[in-house]
Design a protein around this motif. Structure first.
Motif, PDB file in Angstrom:
ATOM      1  N   PHE A 109     -12.911   4.867 -14.090  1.00 52.05           N
ATOM      2  CA  PHE A 109     -14.123   4.823 -13.616  1.00 52.05           C
ATOM      3  C   PHE A 109     -15.652   4.956 -14.320  1.00 52.05           C
ATOM      4  O   PHE A 109     -15.820   6.164 -13.624  1.00 52.05           O
ATOM      5  CB  PHE A 109     -14.096   4.746 -12.034  1.00 52.05           C
ATOM      6  N   GLN A 122       1.367  -1.202   0.295  1.00 54.09           N
ATOM      7  CA  GLN A 122       0.557  -0.275   0.405  1.00 54.09           C
ATOM      8  C   GLN A 122       0.936   1.242  -0.361  1.00 54.09           C
ATOM      9  O   GLN A 122       0.641   2.245  -0.839  1.00 54.09           O
ATOM     10  CB  GLN A 122      -1.248  -0.322   0.723  1.00 54.09           C
ATOM     11  N   ARG A 130     -15.928  -1.581  -2.266  1.00 50.77           N
ATOM     12  CA  ARG A 130     -17.282  -0.877  -2.106  1.00 50.77           C
ATOM     13  C   ARG A 130     -17.636   0.176  -3.136  1.00 50.77           C
ATOM     14  O   ARG A 130     -18.701   0.823  -3.817  1.00 50.77           O
ATOM     15  CB  ARG A 130     -17.139  -0.794  -0.923  1.00 50.77           C
ATOM     16  N   SER A 131     -15.774   0.733  -3.864  1.00 49.40           N
ATOM     17  CA  SER A 131     -16.450   1.731  -4.354  1.00 49.40           C
ATOM     18  C   SER A 131     -16.126   2.152  -5.783  1.00 49.40           C
ATOM     19  O   SER A 131     -17.018   2.950  -6.335  1.00 49.40           O
ATOM     20  CB  SER A 131     -15.402   2.895  -3.782  1.00 49.40           C
ATOM     21  N   ILE A 132     -15.209   0.488  -6.127  1.00 52.84           N
ATOM     22  CA  ILE A 132     -14.967   0.531  -7.328  1.00 52.84           C
ATOM     23  C   ILE A 132     -16.409  -0.877  -8.147  1.00 52.84           C
ATOM     24  O   ILE A 132     -17.298  -1.094  -9.043  1.00 52.84           O
ATOM     25  CB  ILE A 132     -13.921   0.297  -7.945  1.00 52.84           C
ATOM     26  N   LEU A 154      -5.587   2.403  -2.993  1.00 56.83           N
ATOM     27  CA  LEU A 154      -7.181   1.889  -2.536  1.00 56.83           C
ATOM     28  C   LEU A 154      -6.817  -0.062  -1.988  1.00 56.83           C
ATOM     29  O   LEU A 154      -5.542  -0.223  -2.369  1.00 56.83           O
ATOM     30  CB  LEU A 154      -8.236   1.875  -3.248  1.00 56.83           C
ATOM     31  N   THR A 155      -7.303   0.157  -1.082  1.00 57.68           N
ATOM     32  CA  THR A 155      -7.392  -1.170   0.113  1.00 57.68           C
ATOM     33  C   THR A 155      -8.379  -1.994  -0.778  1.00 57.68           C
ATOM     34  O   THR A 155      -9.364  -1.740  -1.888  1.00 57.68           O
ATOM     35  CB  THR A 155      -6.890  -1.686   1.302  1.00 57.68           C
ATOM     36  N   GLN A 197     -10.386   8.776  -0.380  1.00 56.94           N
ATOM     37  CA  GLN A 197     -10.403   7.248   0.441  1.00 56.94           C
ATOM     38  C   GLN A 197      -9.082   6.588   1.399  1.00 56.94           C
ATOM     39  O   GLN A 197      -8.889   6.267   1.777  1.00 56.94           O
ATOM     40  CB  GLN A 197     -11.318   6.783  -0.233  1.00 56.94           C
ATOM     41  N   VAL A 198      -7.478   7.271   0.097  1.00 60.49           N
ATOM     42  CA  VAL A 198      -6.700   6.259   0.781  1.00 60.49           C
ATOM     43  C   VAL A 198      -6.100   8.093   1.226  1.00 60.49           C
ATOM     44  O   VAL A 198      -5.348   7.987   2.971  1.00 60.49           O
ATOM     45  CB  VAL A 198      -5.854   6.365  -0.202  1.00 60.49           C
ATOM     46  N   LEU A 226     -11.539  10.828  -6.098  1.00 65.12           N
ATOM     47  CA  LEU A 226     -11.690   9.380  -5.198  1.00 65.12           C
ATOM     48  C   LEU A 226     -10.591   8.319  -4.502  1.00 65.12           C
ATOM     49  O   LEU A 226     -10.623   8.879  -2.778  1.00 65.12           O
ATOM     50  CB  LEU A 226     -12.058   8.591  -5.941  1.00 65.12           C
ATOM     51  N   ALA A 227      -9.098   8.795  -4.444  1.00 70.87           N
ATOM     52  CA  ALA A 227      -8.781   8.236  -3.918  1.00 70.87           C
ATOM     53  C   ALA A 227      -7.781   9.330  -2.505  1.00 70.87           C
ATOM     54  O   ALA A 227      -7.577   8.968  -1.860  1.00 70.87           O
ATOM     55  CB  ALA A 227      -6.947   7.754  -4.834  1.00 70.87           C
ATOM     56  N   ALA A 244      -8.051   0.782  -9.447  1.00 65.78           N
ATOM     57  CA  ALA A 244      -7.868   1.478  -7.907  1.00 65.78           C
ATOM     58  C   ALA A 244      -6.608   0.363  -7.001  1.00 65.78           C
ATOM     59  O   ALA A 244      -6.254   1.439  -6.380  1.00 65.78           O
ATOM     60  CB  ALA A 244      -9.457   0.493  -7.564  1.00 65.78           C
ATOM     61  N   GLN A 296     -11.970  -1.444   0.221  1.00 68.76           N
ATOM     62  CA  GLN A 296     -12.319   0.177  -0.986  1.00 68.76           C
ATOM     63  C   GLN A 296     -12.691  -0.003  -1.760  1.00 68.76           C
ATOM     64  O   GLN A 296     -13.485   0.495  -2.570  1.00 68.76           O
ATOM     65  CB  GLN A 296     -10.512   1.192  -0.660  1.00 68.76           C
ATOM     66  N   HIS A 352     -18.471   4.284 -13.339  1.00 72.37           N
ATOM     67  CA  HIS A 352     -19.470   5.074 -13.548  1.00 72.37           C
ATOM     68  C   HIS A 352     -19.403   5.861 -11.858  1.00 72.37           C
ATOM     69  O   HIS A 352     -20.564   6.956 -11.941  1.00 72.37           O
ATOM     70  CB  HIS A 352     -20.323   3.813 -11.771  1.00 72.37           C
ATOM     71  N   LEU A 353     -18.328   7.002 -11.993  1.00 74.11           N
ATOM     72  CA  LEU A 353     -17.993   8.057 -11.694  1.00 74.11           C
ATOM     73  C   LEU A 353     -17.611   9.162 -12.623  1.00 74.11           C
ATOM     74  O   LEU A 353     -17.095   8.625 -13.560  1.00 74.11           O
ATOM     75  CB  LEU A 353     -16.526   7.843 -10.700  1.00 74.11           C
TER      76      LEU A 353
END
Lengths: 252, 408
Positions: free
Chosen positions: A101, A85, B318-320, B311-312, A116-117, A112-113, B306, B315, A103-104
């Motif tokens: 993506f 990670q 869930r999101s992708i 992203l884990t 969330q990250v 997004l990242a 992702a 994540q 759908h976004l």
């Protein structure tokens, strides 16, 4: 090896030592040794199936190497998920098929990242995202969906999406191979600006003009091995190896 | 010349169409005649049947079909919950629209038009038809008043949902989703338990509760099936394949007649609970398989992108992966829900008074016994299910088209 790494004993950004990679019984990478310095731009070329993509996918562990060591910014990649990670947070990647993506919205793709990250609050992330979209010159597309954009625009969004994580390294896996010819230029320009700004980059590409103009070093691969490494000048005017000469004769 | 042929053109085209499609060869002429006679005969027979039939059995037993044995002095509870569902439906539709409108405004795109009452009527006409038929059979004004007020409440809630300020939207959503619980409490408070429910109400309850419970369970099973942990994967696969290998009626019979032997007396659930557990387990296995198909439809490049962003796995799922997988499964999922709605009639076989059982009961009453009146009651039940299922499948197509906007 080159003239660019003048900042003497600094740790290399990317270090690959004796890396082997197998897909079943097929050996995709054979004893790869590569050092990429900070702010260096390395272009990897070679015939298809030579292991170029596999090589850069080993850098952010989308592929797991079977032997040898891969270090990114001093962090060694192993099965340790936290280390993986950590490396991925520092490493952006741009794919041949964009992989946005669908759908976004464009802006959500980019934020997004960071949200969330990096755990940025929404307004901070959107501010950052917009500045990244401005950098690749498509802020006006922020609220559209990827499917509404042209290929070139999509790829620039993909670049902005990676940059929004403020990575130390950018990996490009044939970023212009899926694009119509008239859109290649806009993507290459964005990449060139990025290189000028001092980003460390490994670029797998067939764009020899880009390699010549932007690369600090060119790596030529064939059959899973690094055949020849050199400055673009040396590489395109006086290649040493026969395989390199053969390849260049075919494509130039 | 042109001025002469122009007015006649549509007619000529119709004649040409008939010639080309219905009368092109001698065989086609024969088929057209045969099928035309059959279809025409069927329509005449149907109209004759409806005109001659005596619908007294439906008139007298309408409450039995709709609410089963629900205490007749407590029917205001049913009316109230109907009104609450009206409010919820209207509110949700309004909130969805205002959300879409807000996004469109932000993006500088044209704001989607509000759907007019005429469009709504066109979309839901099968359900409207059944409701109209039922209200036409009523003997008091009560049901009509409650249906009309539910509709009015729905329209008012819809306008409120459309006009609600942005900062309150979250709370309105919460309110809308709490309403079914309020409706449920209205129905069950003061001791009218599930076991007194019946008729269409029971079928609808089992369908909705089945979806609400089986959907999350199905998602967990689908994720479990993809898991890299052998124990979780093994349990998920075993459960899914075991349940899918057994007919629903067997599970229902097991739940009703055999579950008691495995549990201590004080833990034995009530009848409807047993049926609901069986339905939930059955549905979750099928939903898991549907969702698994959805997962497979998401290209591997999506998870790679992702992952490359840091992203884990959680994540990214869930999101992708999940949003795209669920979107890809809408048609199959609705198909599953439609068959669940129809399958709820199987509870009639294990002794619950649902709408299909209502048909049986009505035909055993002294006034209607042994007169072959199932020829009236069964088509009535069939009409109810057809209206619900056909509407669901049309709405699913519509949803699919609308969600397709952002698709690549």
């Amino acid at each position: 090896m080159t003239e660019t790494t003048t900042t003497a004993p600094a740790q290399p950004m990317i270090l690959m030592e004796h890396v082997d990679k197998f897909f079943g019984s097929f050996q995709a990478l054979k004893d790869i040794n590569l050092e990429v310095g900070r702010k260096e731009v390395v272009v990897v070329i070679g015939p298809s199936g030579s292991g170029k993509s596999t090589l850069i996918r080993c850098v952010n562990r989308l592929e797991k190497h079977d032997r040898g060591r891969v270090l990114v910014d001093g962090i060694e990649l192993s099965d340790d998920v936290r280390k993986i990670q950590e490396v991925r947070r520092e490493t952006g990647m741009v794919f041949q098929q964009f992989n946005l993506f669908p759908h976004l919205t464009v802006l959500d793709n980019v934020t997004l990242a960071p949200r969330q990250v990096r755990r940025l609050p929404r307004d901070k992330a959107e501010e950052l995202g917009m500045s990244m979209l401005e950098q690749v010159r498509i802020p006006e597309q922020a609220h559209k969906f990827p499917g509404q954009l042209s290929g070139g625009q999509q790829q620039r969004v993909a670049i902005a999406r990676s940059l929004a994580m403020q990575p130390k390294v950018m990996l490009f896996d044939e970023p212009t191979s899926a694009l119509d010819p008239e859109m290649i230029k806009e993507v290459l320009e964005s990449m060139e600006e990025l290189a000028t700004s001092g980003m460390t980059m490994i670029v797998v590409t067939h764009e020899m003009g880009f390699a010549r103009a932007v690369a600090d070093r060119v790596v030529f691969m064939a059959d899973g091995q690094i055949v020849e490494v050199g400055t673009p000048e040396h590489f395109f005017t006086a290649p040493r190896e026969d395989r390199t000469k053969q390849f260049l004769a075919q494509i130039l | 010349m042109a001025t002469v042929t122009l007015p006649a053109r549509p007619r000529t085209e119709a004649v040409l169409w008939i010639r080309k499609n219905l009368l092109s060869t001698p065989l086609n002429v024969l088929l057209t005649l045969l099928l035309g006679t059959a279809v025409g005969g069927a329509i005449i027979a149907l109209v004759g049947f409806i005109a001659d039939a005596d619908f007294t059995i439906l008139r007298v037993n309408l409450a039995l079909f709709v609410v089963g044995g629900f205490p007749r002095d407590q029917l205001w509870r049913v009316a109230t919950s109907l009104g609450l569902f009206g409010v919820m439906t209207g509110l949700v539709a309004g909130l969805v629209w205002s959300g879409a409108a807000a996004r469109a405004r932000e993006a500088g795109l044209p704001v989607p038009p509000r759907s007019s009452l005429r469009q709504i009527a066109r979309r839901f006409w099968p359900v409207g038809l059944v409701v109209a038929v039922c209200l036409g059979l009523t003997q008091t004004l009560g049901p009509t008043i409650s249906v009309v007020s539910a509709l009015v409440l729905g329209v008012v809630a819809n306008r409120i949902g459309q006009a609600v300020p942005h900062k309150w939207r979250r709370w309105m959503w919460l309110l809308a989703l709490l309403l079914p619980i309020v409706a449920y409490l209205t129905l069950t408070m003061s001791g009218i338990g599930w076991d007194q429910w019946g008729g269409l109400q029971l079928n609808l309850f089992l369908t909705m509760a089945g979806i609400v419970f089986a959907f999350p369970l199905g998602i967990l099973l689908a994720l479990g099936r993809r898991s890299s942990l052998p124990a979780i994967k093994g349990i998920s696969v075993a459960f899914i394949e075991l349940v899918r290998g057994v007919p629903l009626i067997t599970l229902l019979l097991l739940g009703v007649f055999a579950l008691g032997f495995f549990l201590p007396l004080e833990l034995r659930p009530s009848g409807v609970t047993r049926v609901l557990v069986a339905i939930t387990l059955f549905e979750s296995a099928y939903i898991a398989e549907v969702i698994r198909g959805g997962f497979q439809a998401v290209p591997p490049g999506q998870t790679e992108a992702a992952a490359s962003l840091g992203l884990t796995a959680f994540q990214s799922t869930r999101s992708i992966v999940m949003p795209q997988a669920l979107r890809a499964t809408i048609p199959a999922m609705v198909g599953q829900f439609i068959s669940l709605f129809k399958d709820t009639t199987l509870v009639a076989v294990v002794g619950f008074p649902d709408v299909l059982a209502g048909s049986g009961f009505a035909n055993t009453q002294a006034a209607f016994n042994a007169q072959g009146l199932a020829r009236i009651t069964l088509p009535f039940v069939a009409l109810i299910f057809w209206a619900g299922c056909y509407t669901m499948s049309r709405e699913a197509k519509r949803l699919e088209r609308r969600l397709g906007v952002g698709e690549r």
